[in-house]
Design a protein around this motif. Structure first.
Motif, PDB file in Angstrom:
ATOM      1  N   MET A 148       0.870  -1.166   0.000  1.00  0.00           N
ATOM      2  CA  MET A 148       0.000   0.000   0.000  1.00  0.00           C
ATOM      3  C   MET A 148       0.912   1.222   0.000  1.00  0.00           C
ATOM      4  N   MET A 149       0.757   2.049  -1.008  1.00  0.00           N
ATOM      5  CA  MET A 149       1.564   3.251  -1.138  1.00  0.00           C
ATOM      6  C   MET A 149       0.890   4.390  -0.363  1.00  0.00           C
ATOM      7  N   PRO A 150       1.622   5.467  -0.065  1.00  0.00           N
ATOM      8  CA  PRO A 150       0.974   6.613   0.587  1.00  0.00           C
ATOM      9  C   PRO A 150      -0.208   7.087  -0.269  1.00  0.00           C
ATOM     10  N   PRO A 151      -1.325   7.428   0.372  1.00  0.00           N
ATOM     11  CA  PRO A 151      -2.502   7.851  -0.405  1.00  0.00           C
ATOM     12  C   PRO A 151      -2.256   9.174  -1.121  1.00  0.00           C
ATOM     13  N   LEU A 152      -3.045   9.386  -2.151  1.00  0.00           N
ATOM     14  CA  LEU A 152      -2.999  10.653  -2.884  1.00  0.00           C
ATOM     15  C   LEU A 152      -3.613  11.752  -2.033  1.00  0.00           C
ATOM     16  N   SER A 153      -3.373  12.994  -2.389  1.00  0.00           N
ATOM     17  CA  SER A 153      -3.905  14.127  -1.625  1.00  0.00           C
ATOM     18  C   SER A 153      -5.432  14.153  -1.634  1.00  0.00           C
ATOM     19  N   ASN A 154      -6.059  13.511  -2.620  1.00  0.00           N
ATOM     20  CA  ASN A 154      -7.524  13.471  -2.685  1.00  0.00           C
ATOM     21  C   ASN A 154      -8.105  12.305  -1.879  1.00  0.00           C
ATOM     22  N   GLY A 155      -7.243  11.572  -1.155  1.00  0.00           N
ATOM     23  CA  GLY A 155      -7.710  10.496  -0.293  1.00  0.00           C
ATOM     24  C   GLY A 155      -7.775   9.120  -0.935  1.00  0.00           C
ATOM     25  N   ARG A 156      -7.502   9.029  -2.216  1.00  0.00           N
ATOM     26  CA  ARG A 156      -7.538   7.726  -2.882  1.00  0.00           C
ATOM     27  C   ARG A 156      -6.312   6.910  -2.486  1.00  0.00           C
ATOM     28  N   ASN A 157      -6.543   5.633  -2.233  1.00  0.00           N
ATOM     29  CA  ASN A 157      -5.457   4.719  -1.899  1.00  0.00           C
ATOM     30  C   ASN A 157      -4.823   4.159  -3.160  1.00  0.00           C
ATOM     31  N   ARG A 158      -3.538   3.770  -3.033  1.00  0.00           N
ATOM     32  CA  ARG A 158      -2.793   3.223  -4.164  1.00  0.00           C
ATOM     33  C   ARG A 158      -2.132   1.920  -3.724  1.00  0.00           C
ATOM     34  N   TYR A 159      -2.235   0.921  -4.582  1.00  0.00           N
ATOM     35  CA  TYR A 159      -1.686  -0.397  -4.281  1.00  0.00           C
ATOM     36  C   TYR A 159      -0.839  -0.893  -5.444  1.00  0.00           C
ATOM     37  N   ILE A 160       0.232  -1.579  -5.097  1.00  0.00           N
ATOM     38  CA  ILE A 160       1.077  -2.238  -6.086  1.00  0.00           C
ATOM     39  C   ILE A 160       1.156  -3.709  -5.699  1.00  0.00           C
ATOM     40  N   LEU A 161       0.890  -4.567  -6.666  1.00  0.00           N
ATOM     41  CA  LEU A 161       1.026  -6.007  -6.484  1.00  0.00           C
ATOM     42  C   LEU A 161       1.917  -6.524  -7.597  1.00  0.00           C
ATOM     43  N   PHE A 162       2.768  -7.486  -7.287  1.00  0.00           N
ATOM     44  CA  PHE A 162       3.617  -8.045  -8.329  1.00  0.00           C
ATOM     45  C   PHE A 162       3.981  -9.480  -7.992  1.00  0.00           C
ATOM     46  N   SER A 163       4.361 -10.195  -9.014  1.00  0.00           N
ATOM     47  CA  SER A 163       4.903 -11.542  -8.833  1.00  0.00           C
ATOM     48  C   SER A 163       5.745 -11.885 -10.047  1.00  0.00           C
ATOM     49  N   TYR A 164       6.718 -12.738  -9.840  1.00  0.00           N
ATOM     50  CA  TYR A 164       7.469 -13.289 -10.959  1.00  0.00           C
ATOM     51  C   TYR A 164       7.941 -14.676 -10.588  1.00  0.00           C
ATOM     52  N   ASN A 165       8.258 -15.439 -11.628  1.00  0.00           N
ATOM     53  CA  ASN A 165       8.607 -16.832 -11.404  1.00  0.00           C
ATOM     54  C   ASN A 165      10.030 -17.125 -11.859  1.00  0.00           C
ATOM     55  N   ASP A 166      10.431 -18.368 -11.712  1.00  0.00           N
ATOM     56  CA  ASP A 166      11.809 -18.776 -12.012  1.00  0.00           C
ATOM     57  C   ASP A 166      12.205 -18.597 -13.469  1.00  0.00           C
ATOM     58  N   ASP A 167      11.249 -18.622 -14.384  1.00  0.00           N
ATOM     59  CA  ASP A 167      11.619 -18.478 -15.796  1.00  0.00           C
ATOM     60  C   ASP A 167      11.773 -17.007 -16.216  1.00  0.00           C
ATOM     61  N   GLY A 168      11.658 -16.075 -15.253  1.00  0.00           N
ATOM     62  CA  GLY A 168      11.913 -14.669 -15.546  1.00  0.00           C
ATOM     63  C   GLY A 168      10.712 -13.872 -16.002  1.00  0.00           C
ATOM     64  N   ARG A 169       9.556 -14.482 -16.061  1.00  0.00           N
ATOM     65  CA  ARG A 169       8.345 -13.756 -16.449  1.00  0.00           C
ATOM     66  C   ARG A 169       7.650 -13.243 -15.196  1.00  0.00           C
ATOM     67  N   GLY A 170       6.945 -12.125 -15.337  1.00  0.00           N
ATOM     68  CA  GLY A 170       6.278 -11.572 -14.167  1.00  0.00           C
ATOM     69  C   GLY A 170       5.088 -10.708 -14.526  1.00  0.00           C
ATOM     70  N   ALA A 171       4.455 -10.212 -13.478  1.00  0.00           N
ATOM     71  CA  ALA A 171       3.294  -9.347 -13.641  1.00  0.00           C
ATOM     72  C   ALA A 171       3.294  -8.287 -12.552  1.00  0.00           C
ATOM     73  N   VAL A 172       2.826  -7.093 -12.911  1.00  0.00           N
ATOM     74  CA  VAL A 172       2.680  -5.982 -11.980  1.00  0.00           C
ATOM     75  C   VAL A 172       1.263  -5.455 -12.126  1.00  0.00           C
ATOM     76  N   ILE A 173       0.626  -5.172 -10.996  1.00  0.00           N
ATOM     77  CA  ILE A 173      -0.713  -4.582 -10.990  1.00  0.00           C
ATOM     78  C   ILE A 173      -0.668  -3.326 -10.135  1.00  0.00           C
ATOM     79  N   TYR A 174      -1.269  -2.267 -10.648  1.00  0.00           N
ATOM     80  CA  TYR A 174      -1.414  -1.010  -9.904  1.00  0.00           C
ATOM     81  C   TYR A 174      -2.905  -0.720  -9.810  1.00  0.00           C
ATOM     82  N   ILE A 175      -3.378  -0.448  -8.590  1.00  0.00           N
ATOM     83  CA  ILE A 175      -4.790  -0.136  -8.368  1.00  0.00           C
ATOM     84  C   ILE A 175      -4.880   1.141  -7.559  1.00  0.00           C
TER      85      ILE A 175
END
Length: 138
Positions: free
Chosen positions: A95-122
């Motif tokens: 959970m990142m620091p919220p924006l000045s307008n009060g909205r929350n920010r989240y970062i999720l990520f994962s990657y595996n042994d073969d070097g591929r991964g995914a990032v999600i920002y909400i």
């Protein structure tokens, strides 16, 4: 006049503090061969209202750049969940620091042994538990 300069400087500092390195990932790799970007604004997912949803899947070529940017943002985050395998973070939910307008920010990520991964920002007025329900079904 001096007061106006101080206010402008404070505004600039606050704006730069709200920028995340992860936002560069979507711009930099969003149209790169082997990557896939999804971006939605003002949408609903599993009954939850999201102001911003971005996801990026990437391959071996991008893993070091992606990891460096994620770890830079991690320094300013509240850790919700991490998985560490063989001394290496393989997935994280922050959970990142919220924006000045009060909205929350989240970062999720994962990657595996073969070097591929995914990032999600909400971004939105969601709690950490809401994100868990959306992403992990818990």
């Amino acid at each position: 006049m001096a007061m106006m300069i101080v206010m402008l400087m404070m505004t600039a500092v606050m704006a730069s503090a709200q920028k995340l390195y992860v936002s560069q990932l979507f711009w930099r790799f969003g149209q790169t061969k082997g990557c896939k970007k999804v971006e939605m604004h003002d949408t609903e997912l599993k009954g939850y209202r999201l102001d911003v949803y971005k996801s990026l899947t990437y391959g071996k070529r991008q893993i070091y750049d992606v990891n460096a940017m994620l770890m830079s943002d991690r320094r300013h985050a509240k850790k919700i969940r991490e998985v560490i395998e063989d001394g290496r973070i393989t997935s994280g939910y922050y959970m990142m620091p919220p924006l000045s307008n009060g909205r929350n920010r989240y970062i999720l990520f994962s990657y595996n042994d073969d070097g591929r991964g995914a990032v999600i920002y909400i971004e939105g007025r969601l709690s950490p538990d809401d994100i868990m329900k959306i992403c992990y079904g818990k």
